[in-house]
Design a protein around this motif. Structure first.
Motif, short mmCIF file in Angstrom:
data_model
loop_
_atom_site.label_atom_id
_atom_site.label_comp_id
_atom_site.label_asym_id
_atom_site.label_seq_id
_atom_site.Cartn_x
_atom_site.Cartn_y
_atom_site.Cartn_z
N MET A 145 0.82 -1.20 0.00
CA MET A 145 0.00 0.00 0.00
C MET A 145 0.86 1.26 0.00
SD MET A 145 -2.72 1.41 2.82
CE MET A 145 -1.44 1.48 4.04
N GLU A 146 1.92 1.30 0.81
CA GLU A 146 2.76 2.50 0.90
C GLU A 146 3.38 2.83 -0.45
OE1 GLU A 146 3.21 -0.20 2.94
OE2 GLU A 146 2.16 0.58 4.69
N MET A 147 3.81 1.80 -1.18
CA MET A 147 4.41 2.03 -2.50
C MET A 147 3.37 2.57 -3.47
SD MET A 147 6.44 -0.59 -5.04
CE MET A 147 7.72 -0.90 -3.85
N ARG A 148 2.15 2.01 -3.44
CA ARG A 148 1.09 2.49 -4.33
C ARG A 148 0.78 3.94 -4.03
NH1 ARG A 148 -3.23 -2.33 -3.75
NH2 ARG A 148 -2.79 -1.78 -1.62
N GLN A 149 0.70 4.29 -2.72
CA GLN A 149 0.39 5.67 -2.34
C GLN A 149 1.48 6.63 -2.81
OE1 GLN A 149 -0.23 5.16 1.88
NE2 GLN A 149 -2.45 5.08 1.62
N GLU A 150 2.74 6.24 -2.65
CA GLU A 150 3.83 7.10 -3.08
C GLU A 150 3.82 7.29 -4.58
OE1 GLU A 150 8.33 8.33 -2.40
OE2 GLU A 150 7.29 7.05 -0.98
N LEU A 151 3.66 6.21 -5.34
CA LEU A 151 3.60 6.31 -6.79
C LEU A 151 2.42 7.16 -7.25
CD1 LEU A 151 4.58 2.66 -7.81
CD2 LEU A 151 5.97 4.73 -8.09
N ALA A 152 1.27 7.01 -6.58
CA ALA A 152 0.10 7.81 -6.92
C ALA A 152 0.35 9.29 -6.62
CB ALA A 152 -1.13 7.32 -6.17
N SER A 153 1.00 9.59 -5.52
CA SER A 153 1.28 10.99 -5.17
C SER A 153 2.23 11.63 -6.17
CB SER A 153 1.83 11.10 -3.75
OG SER A 153 3.16 10.62 -3.71
N LEU A 154 3.07 10.82 -6.81
CA LEU A 154 4.00 11.31 -7.85
C LEU A 154 3.35 11.34 -9.23
CD1 LEU A 154 7.17 9.33 -6.73
CD2 LEU A 154 6.75 11.79 -6.44
N GLY A 155 2.09 10.91 -9.31
CA GLY A 155 1.38 10.90 -10.58
C GLY A 155 1.77 9.75 -11.48
N LEU A 156 2.35 8.72 -10.91
CA LEU A 156 2.81 7.58 -11.70
C LEU A 156 1.81 6.43 -11.73
CD1 LEU A 156 6.54 7.64 -10.56
CD2 LEU A 156 5.56 8.51 -12.69
#
Length: 145
Positions: free
Chosen positions: A133-144
């Motif tokens: 989940m943490e990786m998905r959230q970080e990637l989403a926050s970067l617009g990836l």
């Protein structure tokens, strides 16, 4: 073209949290001798019920992103014990992961037309669903995502 609903999933940190909550509610219903049924109670009755029940889904916003949807089975209006009109949005228990789509906070629910709804994660998105989940959230926050 189906019409959908958009709703904040308050209290859930992830799709896995939502799935655990659904399973907990089902086990509680079974323990009470009831037939398990997934529903979400809301105060406002959708005026466009026929469109919603013609293939519509409830898209859940979790941690600022649309992440998952559940197909709508039924919409049942009722009056609660205090005389307030409410309705149960009856849902298929299957959670269908979607591409993440950022959403700002809002109250209640909103209509969502199919053209604006995020696509389901297909076989190419299986890797995304398996990410922590943490990786998905970080990637989403970067617009990836």
């Amino acid at each position: 073209m189906a019409l959908h609903l958009l709703k904040l999933c308050v209290g859930a940190e992830s799709i896995e949290d939502l799935a655990a909550h659904i399973e907990w509610r089902f086990s509680t219903m079974r323990a009470q001798g009831l037939e398990p049924e997934q529903f979400h109670t809301t105060r406002m009755l959708p005026k466009r019920m026929d469109e919603l029940l013609d293939g519509g889904s409830l898209y859940w916003v979790i941690k600022g992103n649309v992440q998952v949807r559940q197909r709508l089975k039924d919409i049942r209006p009722f009056i609660d014990g205090e005389g307030i009109s409410r309705c149960n949005l009856v849902l298929h228990p299957e959670l269908i992961a979607t591409n993440w789509q950022p959403r700002r906070p809002f109250q209640g629910w909103r209509y969502l037309v199919s053209a604006d709804a995020p696509a389901d994660l297909g076989s190419t998105g299986a890797e995304i669903a398996d990410m922590p989940m943490e990786m998905r959230q970080e990637l989403a926050s970067l617009g990836l995502l």
